[in-house]
Scaffold this motif. Structure first.
Motif, PDB file in Angstrom:
ATOM      1  N   LEU A 238      42.816  45.256  45.116  1.00 18.97           N
ATOM      2  CA  LEU A 238      42.254  44.475  44.009  1.00 18.97           C
ATOM      3  C   LEU A 238      41.713  43.141  44.502  1.00 18.97           C
ATOM      4  N   ARG A 239      42.237  42.675  45.651  1.00 13.82           N
ATOM      5  CA  ARG A 239      41.879  41.375  46.230  1.00 13.82           C
ATOM      6  C   ARG A 239      42.106  40.242  45.212  1.00 13.82           C
ATOM      7  N   ILE A 240      43.259  40.293  44.562  1.00 18.91           N
ATOM      8  CA  ILE A 240      43.609  39.222  43.622  1.00 18.91           C
ATOM      9  C   ILE A 240      44.728  38.375  44.228  1.00 18.91           C
ATOM     10  N   GLY A 241      44.387  37.115  44.465  1.00 20.87           N
ATOM     11  CA  GLY A 241      45.370  36.130  44.903  1.00 20.87           C
ATOM     12  C   GLY A 241      45.292  34.948  43.959  1.00 20.87           C
ATOM     13  N   TRP A 242      46.099  33.944  44.216  1.00 20.31           N
ATOM     14  CA  TRP A 242      46.037  32.758  43.353  1.00 20.31           C
ATOM     15  C   TRP A 242      46.608  31.535  44.038  1.00 20.31           C
ATOM     16  N   ILE A 243      46.290  30.405  43.414  1.00 20.66           N
ATOM     17  CA  ILE A 243      46.872  29.129  43.821  1.00 20.66           C
ATOM     18  C   ILE A 243      47.538  28.542  42.584  1.00 20.66           C
TER      19      ILE A 243
END
Ligand SMILES: Cc1ncc(COP(=O)(O)O)c(C=O)c1O
Length: 383
Positions: A238-243
């Motif tokens: 999904l290539r979902i990351g976060w900060i």
């Protein structure tokens, strides 16, 4: 700007699709789209989604779900990125300048130290070290050894030039998890010189005992956290990351994100909302814990059967185990021979500046893991 080669990623990208037994992967076996949503959802929801840019910082609903994983965070504290890799890129880019110093926990997924140097900062290494187990209270039994932080050393390394302390917790490649006391000590060391604490927590949620590792978020005012769905939730595609960061920092990082990927994919944003919804999230967490526990048992049996040729400090979290081997062979050489002669890919300890070790991923299909380990054992016995 010149950037060093990211040895481990280059190595994985080059070889991972060419081998039959890939033990270099670092996440839990990925799930399929059909295991995440049913066909009617795909037809009714995903098919109607406009393939626009969407919310370039991530939809409000997704940011709210992500914020729910952290104490007292709201959607205004979250920026959705393309993987935790982009999160780390943006954070180091925005934070570090020439002549800054960055204290970096090692061993580590080596993206941060290389990026820090690329932005012109000096990196100062703070090593986790094997710590012998303490005697269990009243039991007369020694607890297992652990990879532990030297907090006195950290005190010595942090100086007024320190812009940030970078930690990776749970740690890649050791699978170590910092105690609450150690996390608080890291924050106190940073507070003494008004530095940031930057925590790559992408392995949070992949704990073998099912106890979610505490986040650095909320322990100190100057904390920035990177996270994502790639490791613990089996959704790297999904290539979902976060900060997660103070709102004013998120605003700055969002501006930098305009220069990198602009926005996460809208399809991934939609699917990430499903993954982080309470029911599915629980299901994914349980699946991860079951896979990790079952597969780690297979690794433990294998280590035991190697008769001292291999030893380890068992991981507490993550889908990776860091193994030390006895034969006097360089780790890159060993990994190359293993790949060529036995079709097995492992990550050499050289990529973490720790020779005579290899990192294996144990989150994949058990059958492939067991055969990969069998072949690795056979090879080690010939050395
Ligand atoms: C500690 C750590 N941070 C970040 C990343 C990058 O994660 P992502 O696939 O979400 O970009 C990895 C991937 O292996 C990792 O191990």
């Amino acid at each position: 700007m010149k950037i060093e080669r990211f040895e481990m990623e280059r190595y994985q990208s080059t070889w991972e699709t060419t081998v039959e037994f890939n033990l270099a992967d670092s996440g839990v076996h990925p799930i399929t789209l059909a295991a995440l949503v049913d066909h009617s959802w795909i037809r009714e929801v995903l098919a109607r989604e406009q393939l626009g840019y969407g919310h370039t910082n991530g939809s409000e609903e997704l940011r709210t779900l992500i914020a729910g994983l952290y104490h007292a965070a709201g959607p205004e504290h979250v920026l959705v990125t393309t993987g935790a890799a982009e999160a780390n890129f943006l954070i180091t880019w925005a934070l570090l300048d020439r002549s800054d110093e960055a204290v970096v926990m090692l061993p580590n997924y080596m993206q941060i130290p290389s990026l820090a140097r690329a932005w012109g900062a000096e990196t100062v290494s703070w090593w986790l070290r094997p710590v012998p187990g303490l005697m269990g209270p009243g039991t007369g039994l020694r607890e297992p050894a652990q990879w532990g932080p030297d907090l006195e050393e950290l005190e010595r390394l942090v100086s007024p030039k320190t812009k940030a302390i970078f930690v990776c917790n749970p740690n890649n490649p050791t699978g170590a998890v910092l105690s609450v006391e150690a996390m608080n000590a890291v924050c106190a060391a940073a507070a003494r010189v008004n530095a940031w604490v930057v925590a790559d927590e992408v392995y949070r949620g992949a704990e073998l005992d099912g106890h979610l590792t505490g986040s650095f978020w909320g322990r100190y005012s100057k904390v920035i956290v990177a996270g994502g769905l790639s490791k613990a939730y089996g959704l790297p595609g999904l290539r979902i990351g976060w900060i997660v960061a103070p709102h004013e920092v998120i605003q700055v990082l969002w501006g930098h994100h305009d220069y990198t990927t602009i926005a996460p994919s809208v399809l991934s944003d939609h699917l990430a909302r499903v993954a982080l919804g309470p029911r599915v999230f629980q299901r994914l967490a349980t699946r991860t814990r079951l896979i990790l526990n079952e597969n780690l048992e297979a690794v433990a049996r294998w280590v035991e059967g190697m008769g001292g040729l291999v030893d380890w400090i068992a991981p507490k979290a993550g889908a990776i185990a860091f193994l030390r081997y006895r034969p006097a062979v360089n780790s890159t050489e060993l990994a190359t021979q293993l790949r060529k002669a036995h079709d097995v890919l492992v990550v050499p300890g050289d990529h973490f500046q720790l020779d005579r070790h290899v990192r294996i991923g144990y989150g994949g299909e058990k059958r492939l893991l067991e055969e990969g380990l069998r072949r690795t054992g056979e090879f080690l016995r010939t050395l």
